[in-house]
Design a protein around this motif. Structure first.
Motif, PDB file in Angstrom:
ATOM      1  N   LEU A   4       0.823  -1.213   0.000  1.00 57.90           N
ATOM      2  CA  LEU A   4       0.000   0.000   0.000  1.00 57.90           C
ATOM      3  C   LEU A   4       0.859   1.265   0.000  1.00 57.90           C
ATOM      4  O   LEU A   4       0.537   2.245  -0.677  1.00 57.90           O
ATOM      5  N   LEU A   5       1.952   1.255   0.758  1.00 55.79           N
ATOM      6  CA  LEU A   5       2.845   2.410   0.799  1.00 55.79           C
ATOM      7  C   LEU A   5       3.462   2.679  -0.569  1.00 55.79           C
ATOM      8  O   LEU A   5       3.475   3.820  -1.039  1.00 55.79           O
ATOM      9  N   LEU A   6       3.959   1.629  -1.216  1.00 54.27           N
ATOM     10  CA  LEU A   6       4.588   1.810  -2.520  1.00 54.27           C
ATOM     11  C   LEU A   6       3.573   2.234  -3.580  1.00 54.27           C
ATOM     12  O   LEU A   6       3.886   3.040  -4.457  1.00 54.27           O
ATOM     13  N   THR A   7       2.355   1.710  -3.474  1.00 54.90           N
ATOM     14  CA  THR A   7       1.304   2.128  -4.400  1.00 54.90           C
ATOM     15  C   THR A   7       0.921   3.585  -4.147  1.00 54.90           C
ATOM     16  O   THR A   7       0.742   4.367  -5.086  1.00 54.90           O
ATOM     17  N   PHE A   8       0.806   3.957  -2.879  1.00 55.41           N
ATOM     18  CA  PHE A   8       0.457   5.331  -2.516  1.00 55.41           C
ATOM     19  C   PHE A   8       1.511   6.316  -3.002  1.00 55.41           C
ATOM     20  O   PHE A   8       1.196   7.406  -3.476  1.00 55.41           O
ATOM     21  N   LEU A   9       2.783   5.943  -2.876  1.00 59.79           N
ATOM     22  CA  LEU A   9       3.864   6.826  -3.311  1.00 59.79           C
ATOM     23  C   LEU A   9       3.983   6.900  -4.824  1.00 59.79           C
ATOM     24  O   LEU A   9       4.696   7.754  -5.351  1.00 59.79           O
ATOM     25  N   GLY A  10       3.291   6.005  -5.535  1.00 58.93           N
ATOM     26  CA  GLY A  10       3.304   6.035  -6.993  1.00 58.93           C
ATOM     27  C   GLY A  10       4.542   5.430  -7.615  1.00 58.93           C
ATOM     28  O   GLY A  10       4.886   5.748  -8.748  1.00 58.93           O
ATOM     29  N   ILE A  11       5.221   4.578  -6.874  1.00 59.47           N
ATOM     30  CA  ILE A  11       6.402   3.903  -7.414  1.00 59.47           C
ATOM     31  C   ILE A  11       5.912   2.836  -8.394  1.00 59.47           C
ATOM     32  O   ILE A  11       5.038   2.044  -8.054  1.00 59.47           O
ATOM     33  N   PRO A  12       6.452   2.811  -9.602  1.00 67.70           N
ATOM     34  CA  PRO A  12       5.978   1.841 -10.594  1.00 67.70           C
ATOM     35  C   PRO A  12       6.095   0.392 -10.083  1.00 67.70           C
ATOM     36  O   PRO A  12       7.090   0.024  -9.464  1.00 67.70           O
ATOM     37  N   GLU A  13       5.072  -0.377 -10.362  1.00 67.95           N
ATOM     38  CA  GLU A  13       5.006  -1.740  -9.828  1.00 67.95           C
ATOM     39  C   GLU A  13       6.095  -2.649 -10.385  1.00 67.95           C
ATOM     40  O   GLU A  13       6.547  -3.564  -9.699  1.00 67.95           O
ATOM     41  N   ASN A  14       6.560  -2.398 -11.596  1.00 66.41           N
ATOM     42  CA  ASN A  14       7.589  -3.276 -12.161  1.00 66.41           C
ATOM     43  C   ASN A  14       8.933  -3.133 -11.454  1.00 66.41           C
ATOM     44  O   ASN A  14       9.797  -3.984 -11.594  1.00 66.41           O
ATOM     45  N   ILE A  15       9.117  -2.082 -10.659  1.00 66.47           N
ATOM     46  CA  ILE A  15      10.360  -1.922  -9.895  1.00 66.47           C
ATOM     47  C   ILE A  15      10.352  -2.833  -8.675  1.00 66.47           C
ATOM     48  O   ILE A  15      11.316  -3.538  -8.399  1.00 66.47           O
ATOM     49  N   TRP A  16       9.258  -2.849  -7.914  1.00 68.49           N
ATOM     50  CA  TRP A  16       9.207  -3.624  -6.677  1.00 68.49           C
ATOM     51  C   TRP A  16       8.461  -4.929  -6.811  1.00 68.49           C
ATOM     52  O   TRP A  16       8.405  -5.714  -5.869  1.00 68.49           O
TER      53      TRP A  16
END
Length: 104
Positions: free
Chosen positions: A55-67
């Motif tokens: 949820l944190l990474l999605t909220f921050l808008g970090i592209p999903e293919n990175i994590w």
């Protein structure tokens, strides 16, 4: 190399479960199956950490293919990271309790 990581992860899980069983032994007078309770705690903690990080990474808008790479690994790296944090949690808790006990 992935076999080494898998073995290290399995050893970490085993040691963490052993520590959780020992901690629970002192908390409650009787437990019908402390190992099952320790496994439930480990999986619950890792799951909570995983959901929070996702949820944190999605909220921050970090592209999903990175994590969350598509099919590079046989398991998700974020899930492994969450499991490692959950494995280390009882040791961090022991250190925290030791520091709190000395400062009081």
């Amino acid at each position: 190399m992935s076999i080494l990581y898998s073995v290290l992860l399995a050893l970490g899980i085993a040691v963490s479960l052993r520590t959780r069983v020992k901690v629970m032994m002192w908390r409650s007078p009787e437990a019908p199956n402390r190992l099952a309770k320790a496994i439930t705690q480990l999986v619950g903690t890792a799951g909570g950490i995983y959901i929070s990080l996702e949820l944190l990474l999605t909220f921050l808008g970090i592209p999903e293919n990175i994590w969350n790479p598509s099919s590079v690994y046989f398991i998700k790296p974020l899930a492994v990271f969450s499991l490692i944090i959950a494995i280390l949690q009882p040791y961090g808790q022991k250190i925290w309790e030791t520091v709190q006990g000395r400062s009081v």
